[in-house]
Design a protein around this motif. Structure first.
Motif, PDB file in Angstrom:
ATOM      1  N   SER A  74       0.862  -1.180   0.000  1.00 12.66           N
ATOM      2  CA  SER A  74       0.000   0.000   0.000  1.00 12.66           C
ATOM      3  C   SER A  74       0.900   1.232   0.000  1.00 12.66           C
ATOM      4  CB  SER A  74      -0.924   0.016   1.222  1.00 12.66           C
ATOM      5  OG  SER A  74      -0.158   0.081   2.417  1.00 12.66           O
ATOM      6  N   TYR A  75       0.313   2.387  -0.252  1.00 15.74           N
ATOM      7  CA  TYR A  75       1.076   3.619  -0.379  1.00 15.74           C
ATOM      8  C   TYR A  75       0.480   4.721   0.486  1.00 15.74           C
ATOM      9  CZ  TYR A  75       3.347   1.239  -4.248  1.00 15.74           C
ATOM     10  OH  TYR A  75       4.061   0.345  -4.992  1.00 15.74           O
ATOM     11  N   ALA A  76       1.329   5.719   0.803  1.00 11.89           N
ATOM     12  CA  ALA A  76       0.902   6.793   1.697  1.00 11.89           C
ATOM     13  C   ALA A  76      -0.195   7.652   1.085  1.00 11.89           C
ATOM     14  CB  ALA A  76       2.101   7.667   2.070  1.00 11.89           C
ATOM     15  N   ARG A  77      -0.213   7.753  -0.227  1.00 13.63           N
ATOM     16  CA  ARG A  77      -1.208   8.569  -0.925  1.00 13.63           C
ATOM     17  C   ARG A  77      -1.922   7.725  -1.976  1.00 13.63           C
ATOM     18  NH1 ARG A  77      -1.318  13.808  -0.429  1.00 13.63           N
ATOM     19  NH2 ARG A  77      -2.103  14.064  -2.545  1.00 13.63           N
ATOM     20  N   ASP A  78      -3.154   8.094  -2.262  1.00 11.11           N
ATOM     21  CA  ASP A  78      -3.947   7.330  -3.216  1.00 11.11           C
ATOM     22  C   ASP A  78      -3.653   7.683  -4.669  1.00 11.11           C
ATOM     23  OD1 ASP A  78      -5.261   5.974  -1.177  1.00 11.11           O
ATOM     24  OD2 ASP A  78      -6.815   7.511  -1.000  1.00 11.11           O
ATOM     25  N   ILE A  83      -1.281  10.699  -7.470  1.00  8.82           N
ATOM     26  CA  ILE A  83      -0.330  11.790  -7.636  1.00  8.82           C
ATOM     27  C   ILE A  83      -0.857  12.734  -8.708  1.00  8.82           C
ATOM     28  CG2 ILE A  83       1.658  10.420  -6.914  1.00  8.82           C
ATOM     29  CD1 ILE A  83       2.382  10.115  -9.892  1.00  8.82           C
ATOM     30  N   GLY A 103       2.277   6.511  -9.284  1.00  6.93           N
ATOM     31  CA  GLY A 103       2.360   6.628  -7.841  1.00  6.93           C
ATOM     32  C   GLY A 103       2.812   5.359  -7.166  1.00  6.93           C
ATOM     33  N   SER A 134       6.471  10.203  -7.734  1.00  8.09           N
ATOM     34  CA  SER A 134       5.951  11.061  -8.802  1.00  8.09           C
ATOM     35  C   SER A 134       6.854  11.010 -10.020  1.00  8.09           C
ATOM     36  CB  SER A 134       5.840  12.510  -8.303  1.00  8.09           C
ATOM     37  OG  SER A 134       5.098  12.589  -7.101  1.00  8.09           O
TER      38      SER A 134
END
Length: 399
Positions: free
Chosen positions: A19-23, A25, A48, A340
């Motif tokens: 999983s990633y910190a943000r959904d 970019i 992302g 990014s």
């Protein structure tokens, strides 16, 4: 069919991200100079996500194998018994990143008689012996501008980190302390300082634009002078050479390519001509600075700080003096490989490969060497020669 070797850095130590910190970019379609971002026909990844490590594979496997090509992905790149060396004999394409460079020396190129394309997933192709590439009619290309703004942001962060003494101050908090005097004993305001960039290309100019609001006095040196309207807009002072600029600057940021003309530019002699207590930020290439001269200047106080994102060789040996020298803010070549940036350089690699396999021209701004000569961005930024010498020292580093 074609065999492609893709050399990427290792996955995170705790495994490829689930999983990633943000959904998501932001999508960047056009760069500040009007150049369009990469435009492949399609991509097989979600922007992302981690693409620059071995499990990410730059999102290329499905595409390449659908065409019947063979993709070899490895992080093992240094030493005669590396996976890279074992696979070179019948490879036609080598893809590498500046952050984890596959040093394509003349010796390696001689072992790769089928090699036709050396492709950099990012910007900066000095890890390729450009002279040998020209002699062997190997096309060299990179994804120009894909992570230039990423690096410019990193430069500004590093300048503030050094001048404001951020890293030691953070460390006092981690240690449980509240040592205000220790923190501010080397902390200054950036406002009013003289800041200069060695080269004002895509990255250097982006740094200057981001620094203008800090009310600093901006300087630059470059063999390609900026248009007068840009100089007036940013109130830039141009210098005909590096020496004349560094004499007046409190902060110097290095943003030029590495080639024989810039190798070891910042040596003992040039450092001695800088203001005592100046700072150097180097996100260009480690070999532009003399490794031991930088350490000596920090130890003597000639430099107040050195923050770099680039080393030579890469990865750096465990005993590299930049790991232990005082007042540094080193990072392991991460400025241009944010999640990014990875989306853009992976898309750019896909675009170049689509052109290659479909017999279409590669964008001129991506070309470094073509048809035995410097071309495109290469003709603008590089000079003939080889800067890979000494890269075998990377084999001393064991992750």
């Amino acid at each position: 069919m074609t065999k492609i070797i893709c050399v990427l850095y290792d996955d995170p130590i705790d495994g490829y991200p689930k999983s990633y910190a943000r959904d998501a970019i932001p999508e960047i379609k056009v760069y500040p100079d009007g150049q369009s971002a990469p435009t492949p026909k399609s991509i097989d990844f979600i922007p992302g996500q981690m693409l620059g490590s071995v499990s990410g594979e730059l999102g290329l496997r499905r595409y390449l194998e659908s065409l019947g090509h063979t993709l070899v992905v490895t992080s093992d790149k240094d030493g005669e018994n590396s996976r890279l060396d074992q696979e070179l004999h019948d490879a036609e394409i080598v893809i590498s990143q500046p952050f984890w460079p596959a040093y394509l020396t003349a010796e390696r190129i001689a072992k790769a008689p089928k090699l036709k394309l050396a492709l950099t997933a990012g910007i900066g192709s000095d890890h390729v012996d450009l002279q040998a590439a020209m002699a062997n009619n190997i096309t060299v290309a990179e994804i120009t501008y894909c992570n230039s703004i990423s690096v410019a942001e990193h430069v500004v962060m590093m300048i503030l980190s050094l001048v404001r003494n951020y890293i030691p101050s953070y460390q006092w908090v981690v240690k449980g302390g509240w040592n205000i005097a220790d923190c501010v004993a080397r902390s200054y305001d950036l406002e009013g300082m003289e800041v200069g960039t060695v080269a004002a290309g895509r990255i250097g100019l982006a740094v200057l634009r981001r620094l203008k609001p800090f009310d600093v006095k901006l300087h630059y040196t470059d063999r390609h002078r900026q248009p007068s309207d840009v100089e007036q807009e940013l109130n830039l002072i141009w210098h005909p050479d590096v020496e004349s600029m560094v004499r007046v600057c409190d902060v110097v940021t290095i943003n030029c390519p590495l080639h024989p003309e810039t190798e070891h530019m910042f040596d003992d002699a040039l450092l001695a001509k800088m203001k005592r207590g100046a700072y150097i930020i180097n996100t260009a290439r480690g070999k532009i600075c003399d490794r031991d001269a930088i350490a000596r200047a920090l130890e003597s106080g000639q430099l107040s700080g050195y923050a770099g994102d680039v080393w030579f060789p890469q990865p750096a040996p465990k005993d590299h003096p930049w790991r232990s020298m005082p007042h540094h803010g080193m990072t392991p070549h991460i400025a241009g490989t944010s999640l990014s940036a990875q989306a853009r350089y992976a898309a750019g690699v896909r675009e170049v490969l689509e052109c290659w396999f479909e017999g279409r021209p590669i964008r001129n701004e991506y070309l470094v060497v073509n048809a035995g000569k410097l071309a495109g961005v290469g003709a603008h930024s590089y000079s003939e020669g080889n800067a890979t010498g000494g890269s075998e020292e990377a084999a001393k580093f064991k992750p």
